[in-house]
Write an enzyme that holds these catalytic residues in place. Structure first.
Site, PDB file in Angstrom:
ATOM      1  N   GLY A  11       0.814  -1.226   0.000  1.00  0.00           N
ATOM      2  CA  GLY A  11       0.000   0.000   0.000  1.00  0.00           C
ATOM      3  C   GLY A  11       0.835   1.257   0.000  1.00  0.00           C
ATOM      4  N   GLY A  15      -1.583   7.464   0.757  1.00  0.00           N
ATOM      5  CA  GLY A  15      -2.051   7.600   2.140  1.00  0.00           C
ATOM      6  C   GLY A  15      -1.061   7.148   3.202  1.00  0.00           C
ATOM      7  N   ILE A  16      -1.546   6.288   4.084  1.00  0.00           N
ATOM      8  CA  ILE A  16      -0.757   5.859   5.248  1.00  0.00           C
ATOM      9  C   ILE A  16       0.485   5.070   4.806  1.00  0.00           C
ATOM     10  CG2 ILE A  16      -0.826   4.390   7.310  1.00  0.00           C
ATOM     11  CD1 ILE A  16      -3.917   5.060   7.411  1.00  0.00           C
ATOM     12  N   ASP A  35       2.437  -2.509  -4.371  1.00  0.00           N
ATOM     13  CA  ASP A  35       1.156  -1.820  -4.592  1.00  0.00           C
ATOM     14  C   ASP A  35       0.689  -2.135  -6.020  1.00  0.00           C
ATOM     15  OD1 ASP A  35      -0.053   0.908  -2.856  1.00  0.00           O
ATOM     16  OD2 ASP A  35      -0.947   0.391  -4.802  1.00  0.00           O
ATOM     17  N   ASP A  50      -1.337  -6.712  -8.016  1.00  0.00           N
ATOM     18  CA  ASP A  50      -2.713  -6.599  -7.527  1.00  0.00           C
ATOM     19  C   ASP A  50      -2.942  -7.763  -6.560  1.00  0.00           C
ATOM     20  OD1 ASP A  50      -5.431  -6.720  -7.069  1.00  0.00           O
ATOM     21  OD2 ASP A  50      -5.930  -5.960  -9.064  1.00  0.00           O
ATOM     22  N   SER A 117      -8.139  -1.241  12.054  1.00  0.00           N
ATOM     23  CA  SER A 117      -8.991  -0.042  12.056  1.00  0.00           C
ATOM     24  C   SER A 117      -9.819  -0.016  13.325  1.00  0.00           C
ATOM     25  CB  SER A 117      -9.940  -0.081  10.851  1.00  0.00           C
ATOM     26  OG  SER A 117     -10.909   0.934  10.932  1.00  0.00           O
ATOM     27  N   TYR A 156     -16.099  -4.625   5.508  1.00  0.00           N
ATOM     28  CA  TYR A 156     -14.928  -3.905   6.014  1.00  0.00           C
ATOM     29  C   TYR A 156     -14.755  -4.167   7.516  1.00  0.00           C
ATOM     30  CZ  TYR A 156     -11.493  -0.196   6.690  1.00  0.00           C
ATOM     31  OH  TYR A 156     -10.348   0.497   6.993  1.00  0.00           O
TER      32      TYR A 156
HETATM   33  N1  LIG Z   1      -8.178   6.314   5.849  1.00  0.00           N
HETATM   34  C1  LIG Z   1      -8.818   5.884   6.931  1.00  0.00           C
HETATM   35  O1  LIG Z   1      -9.721   6.561   7.466  1.00  0.00           O
HETATM   36  C2  LIG Z   1      -8.442   4.569   7.557  1.00  0.00           C
HETATM   37  C3  LIG Z   1      -8.911   4.291   8.841  1.00  0.00           C
HETATM   38  C4  LIG Z   1      -8.592   3.075   9.433  1.00  0.00           C
HETATM   39  C5  LIG Z   1      -7.829   2.152   8.756  1.00  0.00           C
HETATM   40  N2  LIG Z   1      -7.388   2.430   7.498  1.00  0.00           N
HETATM   41  C6  LIG Z   1      -6.591   1.412   6.804  1.00  0.00           C
HETATM   42  O2  LIG Z   1      -5.332   1.943   6.465  1.00  0.00           O
HETATM   43  C7  LIG Z   1      -4.811   1.274   5.324  1.00  0.00           C
HETATM   44  C8  LIG Z   1      -4.327   2.299   4.315  1.00  0.00           C
HETATM   45  O3  LIG Z   1      -5.431   3.055   3.883  1.00  0.00           O
HETATM   46  P1  LIG Z   1      -5.303   4.555   3.352  1.00  0.00           P
HETATM   47  O4  LIG Z   1      -6.339   5.328   4.071  1.00  0.00           O
HETATM   48  O5  LIG Z   1      -3.907   4.989   3.379  1.00  0.00           O
HETATM   49  O6  LIG Z   1      -5.875   4.347   1.862  1.00  0.00           O
HETATM   50  P2  LIG Z   1      -5.249   4.685   0.442  1.00  0.00           P
HETATM   51  O7  LIG Z   1      -6.314   4.383  -0.553  1.00  0.00           O
HETATM   52  O8  LIG Z   1      -4.650   6.036   0.463  1.00  0.00           O
HETATM   53  O9  LIG Z   1      -4.082   3.605   0.304  1.00  0.00           O
HETATM   54  C9  LIG Z   1      -4.344   2.240   0.100  1.00  0.00           C
HETATM   55  C10 LIG Z   1      -3.264   1.662  -0.801  1.00  0.00           C
HETATM   56  O10 LIG Z   1      -3.532   0.264  -0.959  1.00  0.00           O
HETATM   57  C11 LIG Z   1      -3.361  -0.052  -2.317  1.00  0.00           C
HETATM   58  N3  LIG Z   1      -4.194  -1.200  -2.700  1.00  0.00           N
HETATM   59  C12 LIG Z   1      -5.536  -1.301  -2.582  1.00  0.00           C
HETATM   60  N4  LIG Z   1      -5.958  -2.436  -3.147  1.00  0.00           N
HETATM   61  C13 LIG Z   1      -4.861  -3.070  -3.627  1.00  0.00           C
HETATM   62  C14 LIG Z   1      -4.664  -4.277  -4.335  1.00  0.00           C
HETATM   63  N5  LIG Z   1      -5.689  -5.047  -4.700  1.00  0.00           N
HETATM   64  N6  LIG Z   1      -3.401  -4.625  -4.671  1.00  0.00           N
HETATM   65  C15 LIG Z   1      -2.358  -3.832  -4.346  1.00  0.00           C
HETATM   66  N7  LIG Z   1      -2.486  -2.666  -3.689  1.00  0.00           N
HETATM   67  C16 LIG Z   1      -3.726  -2.285  -3.337  1.00  0.00           C
HETATM   68  C17 LIG Z   1      -3.820   1.195  -3.071  1.00  0.00           C
HETATM   69  O11 LIG Z   1      -3.341   1.223  -4.407  1.00  0.00           O
HETATM   70  C18 LIG Z   1      -3.276   2.295  -2.202  1.00  0.00           C
HETATM   71  O12 LIG Z   1      -1.973   2.678  -2.583  1.00  0.00           O
HETATM   72  C19 LIG Z   1      -5.950   0.377   4.808  1.00  0.00           C
HETATM   73  O13 LIG Z   1      -5.727  -0.946   5.241  1.00  0.00           O
HETATM   74  C20 LIG Z   1      -7.178   0.954   5.482  1.00  0.00           C
HETATM   75  O14 LIG Z   1      -8.190  -0.004   5.660  1.00  0.00           O
HETATM   76  C21 LIG Z   1      -7.657   3.625   6.881  1.00  0.00           C
END
Ligand SMILES: NC(=O)c1ccc[n+]([C@@H]2O[C@H](COP(=O)([O-])OP(=O)(O)OC[C@H]3O[C@@H](n4cnc5c(N)ncnc54)[C@H](O)[C@@H]3O)[C@@H](O)[C@H]2O)c1
Length: 259
Positions: A11, A15-16, A35, A50, A117, A156
């Protein structure tokens, strides 16, 4: 404490995950990004995969084994607006397959961090379903969803609940090698998928946003992941760190009659 360590970050393109990759690099680690999209932060290697593609995931595992990685940050995830079988596959099944597939190759003392989460709260009430999902592979996810009432309303939540439970279960699994697994549970974080969460959670999310002083940012979460990957956290095993501006504490306090 991370200088020269090989850390795999899934990932890492957004984001994170992207912020974690940045902070790990700044701390001296070598970052191996995984990613479906190319990261625009500097990394030492990038594997475009993927995670819903089981054969591609298995090939990735073989490519990553020779690294003998010191850390694995399982951050890739999709929001509840994705189809339920995709949510369960990416957020749980592929994450476990990658972790277990790499396990024999990880360096002694390696650290695994699972991005869970606040939505995973209440896993204790879902143990039967969590046990039923234990051996799930990519091919079985759709049938599992049908048989267990997993839909867009709960995919989720269930995926994150099962991930927290799996983290607790594995508190000591690899203790003889000094390998530990922990989880980080953010509340709402301002990333590209925040809007999807708000859309799915409706009134509940509106209430969360009303009582929070602000949503989190990736910079609030990445240092906690980085700490868990570092040797400073060796005595943390199987824990789930609520990193949510006090949301979890608020739920625990108020649901138990405290102010
Ligand atoms: N944003 C929030 O509010 C939040 C809250 C709690 C937990 N989370 C968790 O934090 C983690 C990161 O989320 P984020 O908010 O940074 O989201 P984001 O969409 O910014 O990042 C997610 C990343 O995962 C990659 N990804 C998704 N599906 C994929 C796949 N099939 N194959 C390869 N890569 C894939 C995406 O391309 C992306 O780069 C996730 O697990 C999410 O559930 C997010």
């Amino acid at each position: 404490m991370l200088t020269g360590k090989n850390i795999i970050v899934t990932g890492a393109a957004s984001g994170i995950g992207a912020e974690t990759a940045k902070q790990l690099k700044a701390a001296g680690a070598k970052v191996i990004a995984v990613d479906r999209n190319e990261p625009d932060v500097p990394v030492d290697a990038f594997h475009k995969v993927d995670l819903t593609d089981e054969a591609a995931l298995d090939a990735l595992i073989e490519e990553l084994k020779p690294l003998n990685a010191d850390g694995l940050a399982n951050i890739a995830g999709v929001p509840p607006t994705a189809p339920p079988e995709v949510v369960l596959t990416v957020n749980l099944v592929a994450l476990k397959r990658l972790t277990l597939g790499l396990m024999d190759s990880l360096a002694d003392g390696a650290s695994i961090v699972n991005l869970a989460s606040l939505a995973g709260i209440g896993w204790e009430g879902e143990v039967a379903k969590i046990k039923a999902a234990e051996g799930l592979d990519h091919a079985g996810v759709a049938d599992f969803c049908t048989a267990n009432g997993i839909s867009s309303d709960n995919s989720y939540f269930f995926g994150k609940q099962a991930l927290i439970a799996w983290t607790h279960e594995n508190r000591w699994t690899w203790r003889d090698r000094g390998i530990r697994m922990n989880a980080v549970s953010p509340g709402p974080v301002d990333t590209p998928i925040l809007g999807d969460f708000l859309e799915t959670l409706g009134e509940r999310a509106e209430e969360d946003m009303r009582i929070m002083d602000r949503p989190g940012t990736p910079a609030d979460i990445a240092p906690v992941v980085t700490f868990l990957l570092s040797d400073g956290s060796v005595w943390l095993r199987g824990v789930n760190i609520a990193t949510d501006g006090g949301m979890r504490a608020n739920i625990d306090a108020t649901s138990n009659g405290l102010s």
